[in-house]
Design a protein around this motif. Structure first.
Motif, PDB file in Angstrom:
ATOM      1  N   VAL A 116       6.567 -29.298  22.055  1.00 52.59           N
ATOM      2  CA  VAL A 116       7.388 -29.134  23.258  1.00 52.59           C
ATOM      3  C   VAL A 116       7.337 -27.690  23.736  1.00 52.59           C
ATOM      4  O   VAL A 116       7.166 -27.420  24.933  1.00 52.59           O
ATOM      5  CB  VAL A 116       8.843 -29.574  22.980  1.00 52.59           C
ATOM      6  CG1 VAL A 116       9.780 -29.082  24.077  1.00 52.59           C
ATOM      7  CG2 VAL A 116       8.927 -31.087  22.854  1.00 52.59           C
ATOM      8  N   SER A 120       5.536 -26.762  27.232  1.00 52.79           N
ATOM      9  CA  SER A 120       6.426 -26.213  28.256  1.00 52.79           C
ATOM     10  C   SER A 120       5.873 -24.920  28.826  1.00 52.79           C
ATOM     11  O   SER A 120       5.994 -24.647  30.024  1.00 52.79           O
ATOM     12  CB  SER A 120       7.821 -25.960  27.676  1.00 52.79           C
ATOM     13  OG  SER A 120       8.438 -27.174  27.328  1.00 52.79           O
ATOM     14  N   THR A 126       9.043 -32.122  29.603  1.00 59.03           N
ATOM     15  CA  THR A 126       9.159 -32.716  28.279  1.00 59.03           C
ATOM     16  C   THR A 126      10.442 -33.535  28.153  1.00 59.03           C
ATOM     17  O   THR A 126      11.459 -33.226  28.774  1.00 59.03           O
ATOM     18  CB  THR A 126       9.168 -31.632  27.187  1.00 59.03           C
ATOM     19  OG1 THR A 126      10.229 -30.711  27.444  1.00 59.03           O
ATOM     20  CG2 THR A 126       7.847 -30.875  27.150  1.00 59.03           C
ATOM     21  N   GLY A 127      10.378 -34.582  27.316  1.00 57.99           N
ATOM     22  CA  GLY A 127      11.549 -35.414  27.095  1.00 57.99           C
ATOM     23  C   GLY A 127      11.577 -36.009  25.704  1.00 57.99           C
ATOM     24  O   GLY A 127      10.530 -36.163  25.063  1.00 57.99           O
ATOM     25  N   LEU A 128      12.783 -36.325  25.230  1.00 58.30           N
ATOM     26  CA  LEU A 128      12.994 -36.932  23.914  1.00 58.30           C
ATOM     27  C   LEU A 128      13.993 -38.076  24.051  1.00 58.30           C
ATOM     28  O   LEU A 128      15.039 -37.925  24.692  1.00 58.30           O
ATOM     29  CB  LEU A 128      13.558 -35.911  22.912  1.00 58.30           C
ATOM     30  CG  LEU A 128      12.761 -34.637  22.648  1.00 58.30           C
ATOM     31  CD1 LEU A 128      13.559 -33.710  21.721  1.00 58.30           C
ATOM     32  CD2 LEU A 128      11.412 -34.955  22.038  1.00 58.30           C
ATOM     33  N   PHE A 143      12.523 -29.891  18.759  1.00 54.25           N
ATOM     34  CA  PHE A 143      13.189 -28.801  19.491  1.00 54.25           C
ATOM     35  C   PHE A 143      13.843 -27.755  18.596  1.00 54.25           C
ATOM     36  O   PHE A 143      14.169 -26.666  19.061  1.00 54.25           O
ATOM     37  CB  PHE A 143      14.238 -29.352  20.479  1.00 54.25           C
ATOM     38  CG  PHE A 143      15.451 -29.984  19.843  1.00 54.25           C
ATOM     39  CD1 PHE A 143      16.549 -29.225  19.461  1.00 54.25           C
ATOM     40  CD2 PHE A 143      15.514 -31.356  19.652  1.00 54.25           C
ATOM     41  CE1 PHE A 143      17.675 -29.806  18.891  1.00 54.25           C
ATOM     42  CE2 PHE A 143      16.632 -31.961  19.085  1.00 54.25           C
ATOM     43  CZ  PHE A 143      17.717 -31.179  18.697  1.00 54.25           C
ATOM     44  N   SER A 162      16.610 -25.017  24.460  1.00 57.08           N
ATOM     45  CA  SER A 162      15.286 -25.632  24.410  1.00 57.08           C
ATOM     46  C   SER A 162      14.711 -25.798  25.817  1.00 57.08           C
ATOM     47  O   SER A 162      15.422 -25.654  26.813  1.00 57.08           O
ATOM     48  CB  SER A 162      15.352 -26.998  23.734  1.00 57.08           C
ATOM     49  OG  SER A 162      15.965 -27.945  24.602  1.00 57.08           O
ATOM     50  N   ILE A 164      13.538 -28.674  26.823  1.00 54.78           N
ATOM     51  CA  ILE A 164      13.591 -30.103  27.103  1.00 54.78           C
ATOM     52  C   ILE A 164      14.119 -30.341  28.526  1.00 54.78           C
ATOM     53  O   ILE A 164      15.112 -29.747  28.941  1.00 54.78           O
ATOM     54  CB  ILE A 164      14.512 -30.828  26.088  1.00 54.78           C
ATOM     55  CG1 ILE A 164      14.030 -30.600  24.653  1.00 54.78           C
ATOM     56  CG2 ILE A 164      14.609 -32.310  26.401  1.00 54.78           C
ATOM     57  CD1 ILE A 164      12.709 -31.218  24.325  1.00 54.78           C
ATOM     58  N   ASP A 165      13.457 -31.233  29.258  1.00 50.55           N
ATOM     59  CA  ASP A 165      13.902 -31.575  30.610  1.00 50.55           C
ATOM     60  C   ASP A 165      14.763 -32.838  30.639  1.00 50.55           C
ATOM     61  O   ASP A 165      15.527 -33.046  31.585  1.00 50.55           O
ATOM     62  CB  ASP A 165      12.692 -31.777  31.529  1.00 50.55           C
ATOM     63  CG  ASP A 165      11.923 -30.494  31.739  1.00 50.55           C
ATOM     64  OD1 ASP A 165      12.409 -29.625  32.460  1.00 50.55           O
ATOM     65  OD2 ASP A 165      10.827 -30.351  31.144  1.00 50.55           O
ATOM     66  N   PHE A 167      16.740 -35.747  27.719  1.00 47.26           N
ATOM     67  CA  PHE A 167      16.913 -36.362  26.408  1.00 47.26           C
ATOM     68  C   PHE A 167      17.995 -37.425  26.486  1.00 47.26           C
ATOM     69  O   PHE A 167      18.914 -37.353  27.319  1.00 47.26           O
ATOM     70  CB  PHE A 167      17.240 -35.318  25.323  1.00 47.26           C
ATOM     71  CG  PHE A 167      18.618 -34.710  25.393  1.00 47.26           C
ATOM     72  CD1 PHE A 167      19.718 -35.335  24.815  1.00 47.26           C
ATOM     73  CD2 PHE A 167      18.816 -33.497  26.034  1.00 47.26           C
ATOM     74  CE1 PHE A 167      20.987 -34.774  24.884  1.00 47.26           C
ATOM     75  CE2 PHE A 167      20.086 -32.922  26.103  1.00 47.26           C
ATOM     76  CZ  PHE A 167      21.176 -33.568  25.521  1.00 47.26           C
ATOM     77  N   LYS A 211      17.708 -30.730  34.815  1.00 50.35           N
ATOM     78  CA  LYS A 211      17.531 -31.127  33.415  1.00 50.35           C
ATOM     79  C   LYS A 211      18.691 -32.040  33.038  1.00 50.35           C
ATOM     80  O   LYS A 211      19.836 -31.778  33.425  1.00 50.35           O
ATOM     81  CB  LYS A 211      17.518 -29.898  32.512  1.00 50.35           C
ATOM     82  CG  LYS A 211      16.353 -28.942  32.764  1.00 50.35           C
ATOM     83  CD  LYS A 211      16.546 -27.612  32.045  1.00 50.35           C
ATOM     84  CE  LYS A 211      16.550 -27.777  30.545  1.00 50.35           C
ATOM     85  NZ  LYS A 211      16.515 -26.474  29.840  1.00 50.35           N
TER      86      LYS A 211
END
Length: 374
Positions: A116, A120, A126-128, A143, A162, A164-165, A167, A211
């Motif tokens: 990630v 990035s 990115t996604g979870l 992450f 993080s 992350i975009d 989750f 996000k």
């Protein structure tokens, strides 16, 4: 002579026509070979027998049948022949074998850049998604950098900072009911996340430049048998819509976490229901990938759980002798822990043939990055 001339003219025309088509065919081939997006699906604890339930206990045809490129990985960690989820997921996320329990750390407890963080920096979104807590071993390894998986509140501190975009998972209590009394929901919002605690919001269209985080259970999500419903498919659908609309390429990890929990419980019905849910989610992902044309899909597990097998039951014959009933499957277990069995890898889309063969779990990381770079 007239006939010969006509034949030669037709022959020349055909040669010119097909030569003219070649560049276009090559262009189409190049387009098909380009990987823009990667979707990694992890069925925690999902070995060959768990996958096989999708063929024997499903009402329809399993989506696993849609794959042509299949390989196997060896899952041993750096510290043990039999891995745990933390070391297994860290191998996927960083390309490094590590000790059981490590989250994003190498064997010397030093942080390792995860996929990630790498992607990035290359401007991918990115996604979870997980049916466990977001702080659980597998999603955490994408992450966080923490010495032990047994420190969920420490793991939670990494999420607000993080890249992350998107989750979606459980784990709310590790953010708002902490021993240190710090409100990490506020910290996430302060760092640009729109946080939702309501599963109804999974049906909403999301704004491209925002996000999003969904924390939908105190800890792990409910079992399918307890009413989890379409969480996994809905979150996947929403993530695909958001991340693909951003038009930059994306990496999405989706975990069917509770296949593992069914194995630990030696509960065959639990496994079967969770695999069905995971299989249906695979169908959603493959439909997206087929339509998109530039999406690589990889399905794998961190390890097998339960020593699960689909054996025959027994019955008595006409002589009252006990025999195997090969028309009746009786799921059985050999352990309540993990096993060392090799794990299948299924790949679909451009560069999917790179995932054939037998190799180490840590090679999944390099294969994904190589697919995106070539």
């Amino acid at each position: 002579m007239h006939t010969k001339a006509k034949f030669l003219i037709c022959l020349i025309f055909c040669i010119l026509f097909f030569n003219g088509c070649k560049p276009k065919a090559k262009e189409n081939a190049q387009k098909k070979s380009h990987v823009k997006n990667v979707i990694l699906l992890i069925g925690d604890g999902m070995g060959v027998s768990q996958i096989s339930t999708a063929f024997y206990f499903n009402d329809g045809i399993s989506n696993f049948k849609r794959f042509n490129n299949i390989g196997f990985i060896r899952t041993s960690s750096a510290s043990h022949l039999i891995t745990d989820s933390a070391a297994g997921a860290t191998a996927f996320s960083t390309g490094k074998k590590t000790y059981n329990g490590a989250i994003g750390m190498n064997i010397d407890s030093l942080p390792q850049k995860n996929i990630v963080e790498v992607l990035s920096k290359k401007n991918l979104n990115t996604g979870l998604i997980a049916t466990s807590s977001i702080t659980h071993a597998t999603p955490a390894s994408f992450f966080a950098h923490v010495k032990s998986r047994e420190l969920p509140e420490d793991i939670a501190t990494w999420l607000p900072i993080s890249d992350i975009d998107y989750f979606a998972a459980g784990g709310l209590k590790y953010f708002n009911k902490r021993k240190d009394s710090i409100d990490y929901l506020k910290r996430m919002r302060d760092n640009g996340f729109i946080i939702s605690l309501d599963s109804k919001d999974l049906k909403e269209n999301l704004q491209d430049k925002k996000k999003y985080g969904f924390l939908l259970a105190e800890d792990g999500m409910p079992k399918m048998s307890e009413g989890r419903g379409d969480f996994l498919i809905s979150a996947t659908d929403q993530a695909l819509s958001l991340l693909s609309n951003k038009n930059k390429g994306f990496f999405l990890m989706i975990e069917g976490s509770q296949i593992d929990w069914g194995g630990h419980n030696n509960d065959a019905d639990y496994i079967i229901n969770e695999v069905k849910d995971f299989d249906n989610t695979i169908g959603k992902v493959l439909d997206f990938a087929e339509k998109d044309g530039n999406t690589l899909v990889v399905i794998v597990a961190d390890h097998e759980t339960g020593g699960f097998t689909l054996a025959s039951s027994q019955k008595k014959d006409e002589n009252n002798k006990l025999i195997n009933d090969y028309n009746n499957i009786k799921p059985s277990f050999s352990t309540k822990g993990h096993s060392a069995t090799l794990i299948p890898v299924f790949a679909f889309g451009p560069k999917s043939d790179n995932f054939r063969g037998v190799y180490e779990n840590s090679e999944i990381y390099e294969k994904i990055l190589n697919s995106l770079n070539n």
